[in-house]
Design a protein around this motif. Structure first.
Motif, PDB file in Angstrom:
ATOM      1  N   THR A  35      55.956  -0.920 144.251  1.00  0.00           N
ATOM      2  CA  THR A  35      55.859  -1.850 144.698  1.00  0.00           C
ATOM      3  C   THR A  35      57.402  -2.972 144.612  1.00  0.00           C
ATOM      4  O   THR A  35      58.120  -2.999 143.380  1.00  0.00           O
ATOM      5  N   TRP A  36      57.391  -4.050 145.578  1.00  0.00           N
ATOM      6  CA  TRP A  36      58.442  -5.233 145.040  1.00  0.00           C
ATOM      7  C   TRP A  36      57.380  -5.935 145.203  1.00  0.00           C
ATOM      8  O   TRP A  36      57.046  -6.942 145.215  1.00  0.00           O
ATOM      9  N   PHE A  37      58.292  -7.292 144.008  1.00  0.00           N
ATOM     10  CA  PHE A  37      57.771  -8.192 143.719  1.00  0.00           C
ATOM     11  C   PHE A  37      58.694  -9.433 143.738  1.00  0.00           C
ATOM     12  O   PHE A  37      60.072  -8.913 143.630  1.00  0.00           O
ATOM     13  N   VAL A  92      63.607 -13.760 142.695  1.00  0.00           N
ATOM     14  CA  VAL A  92      64.421 -12.722 142.229  1.00  0.00           C
ATOM     15  C   VAL A  92      63.311 -11.293 142.112  1.00  0.00           C
ATOM     16  O   VAL A  92      61.880 -11.752 141.970  1.00  0.00           O
ATOM     17  N   TYR A  93      63.855 -10.367 143.240  1.00  0.00           N
ATOM     18  CA  TYR A  93      63.239  -9.150 143.805  1.00  0.00           C
ATOM     19  C   TYR A  93      63.555  -7.952 142.114  1.00  0.00           C
ATOM     20  O   TYR A  93      63.922  -7.953 141.633  1.00  0.00           O
ATOM     21  N   TYR A  94      61.906  -7.785 142.154  1.00  0.00           N
ATOM     22  CA  TYR A  94      61.725  -6.712 141.282  1.00  0.00           C
ATOM     23  C   TYR A  94      60.713  -5.678 141.895  1.00  0.00           C
ATOM     24  O   TYR A  94      59.823  -5.912 142.868  1.00  0.00           O
ATOM     25  N   CYS A  95      61.215  -4.748 141.209  1.00  0.00           N
ATOM     26  CA  CYS A  95      60.502  -3.251 141.943  1.00  0.00           C
ATOM     27  C   CYS A  95      59.640  -2.798 140.871  1.00  0.00           C
ATOM     28  O   CYS A  95      59.955  -3.523 139.390  1.00  0.00           O
ATOM     29  N   ASN A  96      58.641  -2.488 140.099  1.00  0.00           N
ATOM     30  CA  ASN A  96      57.635  -1.757 139.928  1.00  0.00           C
ATOM     31  C   ASN A  96      57.183  -0.886 140.216  1.00  0.00           C
ATOM     32  O   ASN A  96      57.136  -0.250 141.374  1.00  0.00           O
ATOM     33  N   ALA A 101      48.044   5.243 134.069  1.00  0.00           N
ATOM     34  CA  ALA A 101      48.093   3.465 133.180  1.00  0.00           C
ATOM     35  C   ALA A 101      49.270   3.341 132.805  1.00  0.00           C
ATOM     36  O   ALA A 101      49.605   2.277 131.912  1.00  0.00           O
ATOM     37  N   GLN A 102      50.746   3.733 133.300  1.00  0.00           N
ATOM     38  CA  GLN A 102      51.495   3.524 133.098  1.00  0.00           C
ATOM     39  C   GLN A 102      52.554   2.644 133.705  1.00  0.00           C
ATOM     40  O   GLN A 102      52.377   2.797 135.800  1.00  0.00           O
ATOM     41  N   THR A 103      53.043   1.872 133.999  1.00  0.00           N
ATOM     42  CA  THR A 103      53.963   0.780 135.414  1.00  0.00           C
ATOM     43  C   THR A 103      55.192   0.613 134.708  1.00  0.00           C
ATOM     44  O   THR A 103      55.536   0.428 132.852  1.00  0.00           O
ATOM     45  N   TYR A 104      56.148   0.380 135.140  1.00  0.00           N
ATOM     46  CA  TYR A 104      57.028   0.103 135.026  1.00  0.00           C
ATOM     47  C   TYR A 104      57.602  -1.131 135.594  1.00  0.00           C
ATOM     48  O   TYR A 104      58.019  -0.985 136.643  1.00  0.00           O
ATOM     49  N   TRP A 105      58.867  -1.807 135.602  1.00  0.00           N
ATOM     50  CA  TRP A 105      59.528  -2.431 136.220  1.00  0.00           C
ATOM     51  C   TRP A 105      61.049  -2.357 135.918  1.00  0.00           C
ATOM     52  O   TRP A 105      61.385  -2.074 134.994  1.00  0.00           O
ATOM     53  N   GLY A 106      61.898  -2.682 136.874  1.00  0.00           N
ATOM     54  CA  GLY A 106      63.246  -3.369 136.827  1.00  0.00           C
ATOM     55  C   GLY A 106      63.724  -4.404 136.423  1.00  0.00           C
ATOM     56  O   GLY A 106      62.415  -5.047 135.977  1.00  0.00           O
TER      57      GLY A 106
END
Length: 115
Positions: A35-37, A92-96, A101-106
């Motif tokens: 996902t992009w946020f 600011v654009y973030y990749c997710n 149950a695991q989630t990661y962010w750039g």
């Protein structure tokens, strides 16, 4: 351990285009929903677009018809093609990456659209 690194942000004029890329390092990229946020100054983070493990996509109304999300399961990347950019796309654009149950962010990449 998964790491995400975004690139491709910058300054662009209204109506222009940018392509963001998110490089995924770790295992089992294909099992993650990507996902992009984005987060504009003074606003909450909001989702922009996501792509599922089988390639299904969905877009926020604000970007529908202007942005497209792609994933390359061989290169472990997910891109966001942004067209017809508007000043309100500045953020600011973030990749997710999310799997079970695991989630990661750039760390994010800045996109600035001038009027």
């Amino acid at each position: 351990q998964v790491q995400l690194v975004e690139s491709g942000g910058g300054l662009v004029q209204s109506g222009g285009s940018l392509r963001l890329s998110c490089a995924f390092s770790g295992s089992a990229f294909g099992s993650y929903v990507m996902t992009w946020f984005r987060q504009a100054p003074g606003k909450e983070r909001e989702w922009v677009a996501f792509i599922g493990t089988t390639g299904g996509t969905n877009y926020a109304n604000a970007v529908l018809g202007r942005f497209m999300i792609f994933r390359d399961n061989r290169k472990n990347t997910v891109d966001l093609q942004m067209n017809s950019l508007k000043p309100e796309d500045t953020a600011v654009y973030y990749c997710n990456a999310q799997s079970n149950a695991q989630t990661y962010w750039g760390q994010g990449t800045q996109v600035t659209v001038s009027a």
